[in-house]
Design an enzyme around this catalytic site. Structure first.
Site, mmCIF file in Angstrom:
data_model
loop_
_atom_site.group_PDB
_atom_site.id
_atom_site.type_symbol
_atom_site.label_atom_id
_atom_site.label_comp_id
_atom_site.label_asym_id
_atom_site.label_seq_id
_atom_site.Cartn_x
_atom_site.Cartn_y
_atom_site.Cartn_z
ATOM 1 C CB CYS A 249 71.835 62.965 -24.503
ATOM 2 S SG CYS A 249 70.411 63.385 -25.095
ATOM 3 C CG ASN A 380 69.198 58.146 -25.555
ATOM 4 O OD1 ASN A 380 68.183 57.897 -24.806
ATOM 5 N ND2 ASN A 380 69.503 59.359 -25.637
ATOM 6 C CD GLU A 381 65.406 61.586 -26.307
ATOM 7 O OE1 GLU A 381 64.639 61.676 -25.406
ATOM 8 O OE2 GLU A 381 66.384 62.606 -26.617
#
Length: 662
Positions: A249, A380-381
């Site tokens: 994150c 990312n995600e």
């Protein structure tokens, strides 16, 4: 005379007693017969199969892997004096004033101005939850300093224990009114887990200080300003196939201003612009107001670390989106070009010749040869249409200029649900290279999903199991433990990843590191404090698979089916053509001892002796610790193989591996 009916009744009762006795005394039941098809190659195992995921969470970089002992060394935290406190006696006449030079040096705006008219005056730094100091170890001190006009004082440097006792000291005497870097070294005379550093003016003097730094000499490979050796050694011991960095994150940031920008993490350490770590305020139960990123561990050091441990580098870059759990900011599509240029420039920094603009910067940092990067992650995600539309622009630009670079793409935060279904469909329609799937779930989920990839499209995108860890309580609970139940369930799931190596080409547990006093998230693969480190039960499982991956997958069958949990058995097998070995992995997920006969079919010859490695515990709540780091660890013994048949007596709750020459 006893009737035949009574005889049968008696025999049945006796058999029941024997069965009960066998069960209660722990004897294995009649073995199930498994077949290993040694001559049926199902897939190649990618060299990148088992790797590492790194993120600066849980004090993973500053105060962890990055060996710097001084916190807020350049006074750039939101509160300039955080981590520092005044040192003065009753008769002291001194002052500390934090100066901000603004845009004159935007990457390093602040410094401290110290003045002393009388007495003992200076500053003490508390380190990251203290400083771990080792007796007999050399410590290297450095500082950017300048004397005030007319001053001729020295700077006394002291390491002190928790009682204030000096355990090592040196001094430097700045000789210029211009900024100059000064260095000094000394040896500590005691081992202390929570020391602090004093910098004290001597006599009547005044000077300005910046980049106050202290490193142990025993960094990884002895590099000055380098990494903590024991932590890197735990990684090197796994021989990972890849190393993903810098997250996670923190790639996204809570806002786009706080995103990770790789270009700001290279060059001289004093020129790297510090930012807040997005885990600083993420969890109310673990607020960390002193958690920032100094970027002493930057992209050059990440690439260097990959080279050191033999891992392929996998950098992840921001896709023009902040964390969607926080602000969910996005860059307008027509303003995305700088983000795309960062990706293109990173490929040049990693792989370009030393004559190219970014290759030259790499060479200037001491590495003229390329780092041989083969893949890059975009986002990312991230999820939703906003991710797909930005990803398409990135993909075209990267493919056009660097078609040899594989792109890793986000499938969101979960292994199922609307977000995942949408992204999986869109990414497959784009025919992307690799899809990054994440799973933080209960141990039972991992046991139930060992067959997850058995029916995936063999001709579609490859899969990166990019973040996974069994959660003993629930996702993000501070009470999660690295217990054997979680590690064993992950091993069962990993047999499914290995069995499907034609689909799954990379996998990594996450997060990697956690400081015992500085963590935000549990569970974690490796735990450290200021002096010690140990691998968890999960680490032992990951290491077992990583060191024994083989080169080609072969079938292991029970009743002509893959072994995905029948009666608590999970299994996978590979052969290693480099060593001519069969590698069999078997998990017994039940609380009873079980027997298995593994018949090797299709091998001309099988060596009579092999090795058996077992990791097990009858206590599913068992964990490793600083005091008992080997509570759960592999035990190796020899095993006999007769008539191409491996007979295994499997401990309850065990992960077992057999290696034998064929």
């Amino acid at each position: 005379m006893i009737s035949m009916a009574n005889k049968r009744t008696g025999l049945l009762a006796f058999a029941a007693v024997l069965a009960t006795c066998a069960a209660t005394t722990g004897h294995a039941q009649a073995p199930k017969v498994f077949t290993i098809k040694a001559n049926e190659i199902k897939a190649e195992v990618a060299p990148t199969m088992w790797g590492l995921f790194f993120e600066d969470i849980n004090q993973g970089a500053d105060g962890g892997l990055y060996a710097e002992l001084v916190k807020n060394r350049s006074f750039e935290f939101d509160v300039a004096g955080m981590g520092w406190k005044e040192i003065k006696n009753k008769d002291t006449d001194g002052s500390a004033l934090y100066q901000n030079r603004g845009n004159a040096n935007p990457a390093n705006r602040r410094y401290v101005q110290l003045k002393s008219a009388s007495g003992r005056y200076g500053l003490a730094n508390e380190g990251f939850k203290g400083m771990g100091i080792k007796q007999g170890m050399q410590y290297d001190f450095s500082v950017l300093a300048r004397q005030h006009e007319g001053s001729s004082g020295s700077l006394l440097v002291e390491l002190v224990d928790e009682k204030g006792t000096v355990i090592g000291s040196t001094s430097v005497k700045p000789g210029s009114t211009d900024w100059v870097k000064y260095n000094a070294s000394f040896v500590a005379n005691a081992t202390v887990p929570k020391a602090s550093l004093n910098v004290v003016l001597t006599g009547k003097s005044g000077m300005d200080l910046d980049m106050i730094s202290l490193f142990p000499k025993d960094t990884w490979k002895g590099r000055k300003g380098g990494l903590r050796a024991d932590m890197v050694q735990l990684l090197a011991d796994m021989k990972p196939g890849f190393f993903r960095f810098p997250g996670g994150c923190i790639v996204e940031g809570r806002t786009l201003d706080e995103r990770f920008q790789w270009k700001k993490t290279i060059g001289n350490p004093e020129d790297r612009e510090l930012i807040i770590n997005r885990w600083n305020v993420e969890f109310k139960h673990r607020l960390s107001p002193d958690y920032f990123q100094s970027f002493g561990l930057g992209f050059f050091e990440y690439f260097q670390l990959c080279e050191d441990i033999g891992a392929s580098p996998l950098p992840i870059l921001n896709a023009g989106m902040a964390c969607q759990f926080n602000t969910a900011e996005v860059v307008p599509l027509d303003e995305l070009q700088p983000y795309i240029q960062d990706a293109l420039d990173l490929v040049e920094f990693a792989n370009g010749p030393a004559t190219s603009p970014w290759g030259k910067k790499r060479a200037e940092m001491g590495h003229p040869e390329p780092f041989h990067m083969t893949m890059i992650g975009v986002g990312n995600e991230n999820w939703g249409p906003q991710y797909i539309e930005r990803l398409k622009v990135f993909t075209k630009a990267i493919n056009d200029k660097y078609p040899e670079i594989k792109i890793v793409n986000s499938s969101g935060t979960d292994p199922s649900g609307d977000r995942f279904d949408y992204l999986d469909k869109e990414l497959r329609a784009m025919n992307v290279d690799i899809i990054d799937e994440h799973y933080y779930r209960a141990p039972q989920w991992f046991l139930e999903n060992a067959g997850r990839y058995d029916n995936y499209d063999r001709k579609g995108p490859k899969v990166f199991a990019g973040e996974y860890a069994a959660q003993s309580v629930r996702i993000a609970s501070p009470d999660n433990k690295n217990n054997w139940h979680c590690a064993m369930s992950e091993a069962a799931f990993m047999t499914g990843l290995e069995r499907n190596a034609d689909v799954v080409v990379m996998a990594s547990y996450a997060p990697l590191f956690a400081h015992a006093e500085g963590w935000q998230w549990t569970p974690d693969l490796i735990w450290v404090d200021n002096l010690r480190s140990y691998g968890t039960a999960n680490y032992q499982v990951q290491k077992l698979f990583s060191l024994n991956k083989g080169t080609h997958v072969i079938p292991v069958l029970l009743d002509n089916k893959a072994v995905t949990g029948q009666d608590g058995y999970y299994a996978s097998a590979t052969i290693d053509r480099k060593t001519n070995e069969l590698i069999l992995k078997v998990v017994n997920s039940t609380g009873k001892r079980q027997s298995g006969a593994f018949v090797i079919d299709g091998a001309k010859k099988v060596q009579a002796k092999g090795s058996l490695t077992v990791i097990s515990s009858t206590n599913l709540e068992a964990v490793n610790s600083f005091e008992a780091p080997d509570t759960i660890s592999p035990k190796v013994s020899s095993i006999s193989i007769k008539n191409k048949r491996i007979n295994l007596d499997l401990n309850p709750y065990s992960v077992n591996m057999v290696k034998v020459k064929i």
